[in-house]
Write an enzyme that holds these catalytic residues in place. Structure first.
Site, PDB file in Angstrom:
ATOM      1  N   GLU A   1       0.690  -1.299  -0.334  1.00  0.00           N
ATOM      2  CA  GLU A   1       0.674  -0.158   0.634  1.00  0.00           C
ATOM      3  C   GLU A   1       0.626   1.263  -0.134  1.00  0.00           C
ATOM      4  OE1 GLU A   1      -4.225  -1.247   1.692  1.00  0.00           O
ATOM      5  OE2 GLU A   1      -2.498  -1.009   3.570  1.00  0.00           O
TER       6      GLU A   1
ATOM      7  N   CYS B   1       6.447  -7.472   6.664  1.00  0.00           N
ATOM      8  CA  CYS B   1       7.653  -6.784   7.470  1.00  0.00           C
ATOM      9  C   CYS B   1       8.103  -7.906   9.019  1.00  0.00           C
ATOM     10  CB  CYS B   1       7.573  -5.607   8.506  1.00  0.00           C
ATOM     11  SG  CYS B   1       8.615  -4.872   9.413  1.00  0.00           S
TER      12      CYS B   1
ATOM     13  N   CYS C   1       1.307  -3.391  15.477  1.00  0.00           N
ATOM     14  CA  CYS C   1       1.878  -2.704  13.694  1.00  0.00           C
ATOM     15  C   CYS C   1       1.134  -3.951  12.619  1.00  0.00           C
ATOM     16  CB  CYS C   1       2.805  -2.548  13.721  1.00  0.00           C
ATOM     17  SG  CYS C   1       3.313  -2.716  11.527  1.00  0.00           S
TER      18      CYS C   1
HETATM   19  N1  SAH Z   1       9.593   0.350   9.833  1.00  0.00           N
HETATM   20  C1  SAH Z   1       9.734   1.627  10.168  1.00  0.00           C
HETATM   21  C2  SAH Z   1       8.822   2.366   9.131  1.00  0.00           C
HETATM   22  C3  SAH Z   1       7.243   1.746   8.933  1.00  0.00           C
HETATM   23  S1  SAH Z   1       6.485   2.112  10.408  1.00  0.00           S
HETATM   24  C4  SAH Z   1       9.608   1.786  11.676  1.00  0.00           C
HETATM   25  O1  SAH Z   1       8.891   1.103  12.386  1.00  0.00           O
HETATM   26  O2  SAH Z   1       9.589   3.219  11.946  1.00  0.00           O
HETATM   27  C5  SAH Z   1       5.329   3.507  10.687  1.00  0.00           C
HETATM   28  C6  SAH Z   1       5.340   4.287  11.963  1.00  0.00           C
HETATM   29  O3  SAH Z   1       3.185   3.280  12.487  1.00  0.00           O
HETATM   30  C7  SAH Z   1       6.798   4.149  12.888  1.00  0.00           C
HETATM   31  O4  SAH Z   1       6.326   5.207  13.529  1.00  0.00           O
HETATM   32  C8  SAH Z   1       5.145   2.713  13.704  1.00  0.00           C
HETATM   33  O5  SAH Z   1       6.388   2.395  14.977  1.00  0.00           O
HETATM   34  C9  SAH Z   1       3.458   3.422  13.799  1.00  0.00           C
HETATM   35  N2  SAH Z   1       3.123   1.973  13.734  1.00  0.00           N
HETATM   36  C10 SAH Z   1       3.125   1.443  13.303  1.00  0.00           C
HETATM   37  N3  SAH Z   1       1.960   0.627  13.874  1.00  0.00           N
HETATM   38  C11 SAH Z   1       1.399   1.786  15.000  1.00  0.00           C
HETATM   39  C12 SAH Z   1      -0.576   1.935  15.396  1.00  0.00           C
HETATM   40  N4  SAH Z   1      -0.813   0.675  15.211  1.00  0.00           N
HETATM   41  N5  SAH Z   1      -0.333   2.963  15.561  1.00  0.00           N
HETATM   42  C13 SAH Z   1       0.251   4.447  15.314  1.00  0.00           C
HETATM   43  N6  SAH Z   1       1.870   4.104  15.053  1.00  0.00           N
HETATM   44  C14 SAH Z   1       1.826   2.998  14.782  1.00  0.00           C
HETATM   45 FE1  SF4 Z   2       7.927  -3.380  10.935  1.00  0.00          FE
HETATM   46 FE2  SF4 Z   2       5.597  -2.389  11.894  1.00  0.00          FE
HETATM   47 FE3  SF4 Z   2       7.143  -2.773  13.081  1.00  0.00          FE
HETATM   48 FE4  SF4 Z   2       7.882  -0.625  11.573  1.00  0.00          FE
HETATM   49  S1  SF4 Z   2       6.446  -0.685  13.502  1.00  0.00           S
HETATM   50  S2  SF4 Z   2       8.513  -2.607  12.460  1.00  0.00           S
HETATM   51  S3  SF4 Z   2       6.494  -2.100   9.628  1.00  0.00           S
HETATM   52  S4  SF4 Z   2       6.712  -4.129  12.347  1.00  0.00           S
END
Ligand code: SAH
Ligand code: SF4
Length: 358
Positions: A92, A112, A119
């Protein structure tokens, strides 16, 4: 730059394009390159090329992303694209239009492997790495959509599906293309990482001063080990040292991301620990707060708005910089952490039903 045998439209580099155009006048390479990156054009639309060449290019350089659905929310200001890719992977991309900028949130992997429980992408597991061409094409396709509304993409955040620093070569190839050929400023390219320390250190040595976002979510190792499993490999001290070294390189910027989880990391003691970590960096790190978005596989909910504001005020009074990020696209599962590349029940595309939220 793309390592796969058959290059896609935005995976091919100039030398390979020149080889493909062997036998054509030499200026054709520039014409095609400008068509792809300055005009965001499909070969079919490159009216300065002979028809036969347009057809040959369209066939030789296939698009990497095949649209499945497009969902719109925030009165049209947030658009989520669901694509299918070679090998049946799904990813996406989210386009967010703000008054002062237009940002594309790109995926760097299908799925991931980092396993953060809160997440949706982590819950789904890892499918495969994306190529540079697949990453760049996400920006181009979203930029075309922005252009339809008279807008120009100014920022790209690697905050979609996947961990960018676990797919470094492809991500960096995309960064160079976005900067050098699409003309985006390096500071407006943000790589978000869960905290892969060797990757942060290599990023500091790269020639382009991209912005780094570190997804912190906990400011003591006990809680972070639980929320973000990679912390067991790179603990907070190691991570903070890498962040400090990153900031020591001229022109680098860094922020901490903090998803506020009700009763888990939104207590006064969490603010105290977080503010102390921020102050260890020079300049002090900026904190982006966002209430946790709901995902199917995680029971805990986001902190309610009043306590989000309280947490921010507490941080500020402790000398940290903090802002609350506005949540975008929660109704279409386009917000942070909600990207799972699941096909909506209604697959008639494009899906444009829900435009009623603000
Ligand atoms: N893997 C990378 C980038 C993708 S995630 C990382 O983790 O930074 C993008 C952002 O969304 C990250 O800051 C992650 O911690 C946050 N994130 C993941 N799940 C989330 C959720 N359920 N609610 C809010 N932010 C979330
Ligand atoms: Fe992967 Fe989601 Fe963790 Fe980012 S927040 S490292 S996308 S599992």
């Amino acid at each position: 730059m793309s390592s796969t045998a058959a290059p896609t439209r935005y995976g091919i580099d100039r030398d390979a394009l020149a080889t493909l155009l062997d036998g054509e006048p030499r200026y054709r390479v520039d014409q095609v390159w400008q068509g792809l990156y300055e005009r965001l054009a499909r070969p079919e639309e490159m009216s300065n090329l002979p028809r036969a060449l347009r057809e040959r290019l369209a066939a030789a350089l296939p698009e990497a992303l095949h649209p499945i659905t497009e969902s719109v929310s925030d009165r049209g200001d947030t658009v989520k694209f669901l694509w299918s890719l070679a090998g049946d992977a799904r990813i996406e991309t989210v386009l967010m239009l703000y008054p002062d900028r237009a940002t594309v949130c790109v995926s760097s992997q299908a799925g991931c492997a980092m396993g953060c429980g809160f997440c949706a992408t982590g819950q789904a597991g890892f499918t495969r790495h994306l190529t540079s061409g697949e990453i760049v094409e996400q920006v181009v396709r979203a930029a075309r959509r922005a252009r339809d509304g008279g807008r120009r993409v100014s920022n790209v955040v690697f905050m979609g599906m996947g961990e960018p620093l676990a797919n470094e070569a492809a991500v960096w190839g995309a960064v160079e293309r976005l900067h050098g050929d699409l003309g985006l400023s390096a500071r407006h390219l943000t790589i978000s990482t869960v905290g892969i320390v060797p990757g942060i250190r290599r990023l500091a040595e790269r020639r382009l001063p991209v912005t780094l976002a570190v997804s912190l979510h906990a400011a003591n190792d006990e809680l972070r080990d639980e929320l973000v499993p990679i912390n067991r490999r790179y603990d907070l001290d190691t991570l903070l040292a890498a962040c400090a070294d990153f900031l020591a390189v001229n022109g680098r910027r860094l922020s901490f991301e903090w998803a506020l989880i009700d009763g888990v990391n939104d207590r006064p003691s969490d603010a105290v620990e977080l503010a102390a970590l921020c102050r260890r960096l020079k300049p002090a790190a900026h904190v982006n707060l966002i209430p946790l978005n709901p995902t199917p596989g995680w029971p805990t909910t986001g902190t309610p708005p009043a306590r989000v504001a309280e947490f921010r005020d507490r941080l500020v009074s402790l000398g940290a910089n903090a802002t609350v990020r506005r949540n975008r696209g929660t109704d279409i599962d386009a917000a942070c952490g909600q990207l799972a590349a699941a096909t909506p029940v209604d697959v008639s595309s494009p899906r444009r039903a829900r435009t009623d939220t603000g």
